[in-house]
Enzyme design. Structure first.
Site, PDB file in Angstrom:
ATOM      1  N   GLY A 169       0.806  -1.220   0.000  1.00 55.06           N
ATOM      2  CA  GLY A 169       0.000   0.000   0.000  1.00 55.06           C
ATOM      3  C   GLY A 169       0.839   1.271   0.000  1.00 55.06           C
ATOM      4  O   GLY A 169       0.513   2.239  -0.701  1.00 55.06           O
ATOM      5  N   ASN A 197      -8.108   3.914   8.475  1.00 58.75           N
ATOM      6  CA  ASN A 197      -7.493   2.787   9.162  1.00 58.75           C
ATOM      7  C   ASN A 197      -7.595   2.883  10.682  1.00 58.75           C
ATOM      8  O   ASN A 197      -7.497   1.869  11.364  1.00 58.75           O
ATOM      9  CB  ASN A 197      -6.036   2.624   8.745  1.00 58.75           C
ATOM     10  N   CYS A 222       2.223   3.178  13.060  1.00 58.63           N
ATOM     11  CA  CYS A 222       3.308   4.137  12.827  1.00 58.63           C
ATOM     12  C   CYS A 222       3.441   5.093  14.000  1.00 58.63           C
ATOM     13  O   CYS A 222       4.521   5.577  14.297  1.00 58.63           O
ATOM     14  CB  CYS A 222       3.046   4.945  11.567  1.00 58.63           C
TER      15      CYS A 222
HETATM   16  C1  LIG Z   1      -1.636  -0.433   6.011  1.00 60.62           C
HETATM   17  C2  LIG Z   1      -2.041   0.764   5.224  1.00 60.62           C
HETATM   18  C3  LIG Z   1      -1.211   1.306   4.252  1.00 60.62           C
HETATM   19  C4  LIG Z   1       0.185   0.759   3.985  1.00 60.62           C
HETATM   20  O1  LIG Z   1       0.133  -0.485   3.372  1.00 60.62           O
HETATM   21  P1  LIG Z   1       1.465  -1.428   3.364  1.00 60.62           P
HETATM   22  O2  LIG Z   1       1.096  -2.535   2.457  1.00 60.62           O
HETATM   23  O3  LIG Z   1       1.677  -1.853   4.764  1.00 60.62           O
HETATM   24  O4  LIG Z   1       2.568  -0.581   2.827  1.00 60.62           O
HETATM   25  C5  LIG Z   1      -1.652   2.385   3.535  1.00 60.62           C
HETATM   26  N1  LIG Z   1      -2.870   2.909   3.751  1.00 60.62           N
HETATM   27  C6  LIG Z   1      -3.727   2.413   4.671  1.00 60.62           C
HETATM   28  C7  LIG Z   1      -5.066   3.029   4.836  1.00 60.62           C
HETATM   29  C8  LIG Z   1      -3.333   1.332   5.443  1.00 60.62           C
HETATM   30  O5  LIG Z   1      -4.165   0.851   6.370  1.00 60.62           O
END
Ligand SMILES: *Cc1c(COP(=O)(O)O)cnc(C)c1O
Length: 398
Positions: free
Chosen positions: A72, A152, A326
């Site tokens: 992501g 998230n 984070c």
């Molecule tokens: C976890 C997350 C990401 C990052 O994704 P990764 O695959 O861990 O790099 C980005 N945006 C949201 C909304 C997330 O929950």
């Protein structure tokens, strides 16, 4: 075995055994590089083509519009930096929201240093972006709107179709970080006017290290990793065949089971919310009560530090999180909770529980009972709470 109740599925999820089984042969048997010319590799390339079709179908896209990335964060970086770079001569203004994931917010900060201007839209007390405010923020030099599909931390689902419609009415590209929504909420990139969409394998019971960026055909966006011709020359690097196969399997399971999964999670989510709010005094639910991910709960408990709560939950075998992975560790209050208007001292006391289809009613009840004990214990040691109780008594006497 020691007790473990995993309620941090927004941070990452378990790779399902079926997913792992699908991946295995692509490590030890079908290990050919899908870009090579011989039949041993061609077989892998064919399987990847089918897997890509499966994923594309899931969001009503075409296979050639799916670009695999490492996850992501990479997809978010690519969407923003790629469009900013490709449309530099057209404009330098980007619209996003204050509650985005750091993969969006920190990329925006980087772009601001490069001379781009970014509008960070406010959200209401439930975390919703206001489409009217969004339309007002559009300028002649606006090149991109990026609003997350679902948050998230607090689980609020944004009015994506409405935002997409506004973006397209003004001829502006629309990107959505759908990492949390993907697999949980039906997504249709056509009906929702989405030009770019980020998703990640490990948030949907797939493996870590694989994600995707959907890019609508014709979208002007710079290539992201320079090197080989993989991903139609736009994102170089040897194809992650096991990752793609696992991701695709996870998507087909999510697609098949979406209704029953959502129903199961919603029932347990609502049980958790109702019990916490009615049995623990001075607790509040963050995020929208209805427009919310089926597996997300986020609470504040007044007079309590989220971090101390997490440590004591951990002692009881419960994995939860305070806001995003984070920020936990750093004692900053969550930017999302501040954006929905919570004062600093309350934003510090938040805990997120995110469920999965494997969560049981017993897990939820054990969690509520543990929470009750822990909150009571922490409050009994809190001078703030003591003051509060004294004042309350006084006001009752008067
Ligand atoms: C976890 C997350 C990401 C990052 O994704 P990764 O695959 O861990 O790099 C980005 N945006 C949201 C909304 C997330 O929950």
């Amino acid at each position: 075995m020691e007790k473990r109740i995993y309620l941090d599925n927004a941070a990452t999820t378990r790779v399902l055994p079926e997913v792992f089984e699908t991946m295995k042969p692509f490590f030890t048997e079908e290990y050919g590089n899908p870009s090579s010319a011989y039949e041993f590799s061609g077989r892998v390339a064919n399987r990847i083509a089918d897997a890509t079709e499966e994923i594309a179908k899931f969001i009503n896209a075409k296979a050639k519009e799916i670009y695999f990335t490492s996850g992501g964060s990479e997809s978010d970086n690519w969407a923003l930096k790629g469009v900013a770079d490709a449309l530099r001569s057209k404009g330098n203004h980007i619209i996003t929201s204050k509650i985005e994931h750091h993969a969006i917010l920190h990329t925006c900060e980087y772009l601001e240093k490069q001379g781009y201007e970014v509008t960070y839209l406010d959200v209401d007390e439930n975390g919703l972006v206001d489409p009217v405010a969004l339309e007002k923020a559009i300028r002649p030099e606006t090149i991109l709107i990026s609003i997350m599909f679902a948050n998230n931390e607090i689980g609020t689902i944004e009015p994506i179709a409405e935002i997409g419609e506004i973006a397209h009415k003004h001829g502006i590209y629309f990107h959505t970080d759908a990492v949390q929504a993907f697999g949980h909420v039906p997504i249709d990139v056509e009906a929702m006017h989405i030009d770019m969409l980020s998703a990640s394998g490990h948030k949907v019971n797939g493996p870590k290290g694989i994600g995707l960026l959907y890019i609508r055909t014709g979208t002007k966006i710079s290539n992201f990793i320079h090197g080989g011709a993989q991903e139609r020359g736009r994102r170089a690097g040897t194809t992650n065949a096991p990752g793609i196969m696992g991701f695709s399997k996870a998507v087909s399971i999510a697609s098949e089971r979406m209704n029953e999964r959502t129903a199961h999670e919603t029932k347990l989510r609502d049980r958790l919310i109702e019990r916490v709010l009615s049995e623990i005094p001075h607790s509040r639910l963050n995020g929208h009560r209805e427009k919310r991910l089926s597996n997300n709960t986020n609470f504040c408990f007044r007079f309590i530090e989220g971090e101390s709560l997490l440590i004591l939950l951990d002692k009881k075998g419960i994995c939860a999180s305070s806001g995003s992975a984070c920020t936990s560790g750093a004692l900053d209050p969550s930017h999302v909770l501040l954006a929905i208007g919570l004062p600093h001292e309350i934003a510090h006391g938040s805990v997120r529980f995110t469920l999965s289809e494997e969560t049981t009613e017993e897990d939820i009840d054990y969690t509520v009972e543990s929470l009750k004990q822990i909150v009571e214990r922490l409050r009994s040691m809190s001078p703030l709470y003591e003051d509060f109780v004294k004042k309350e008594k006084l006001s009752k006497v008067n």
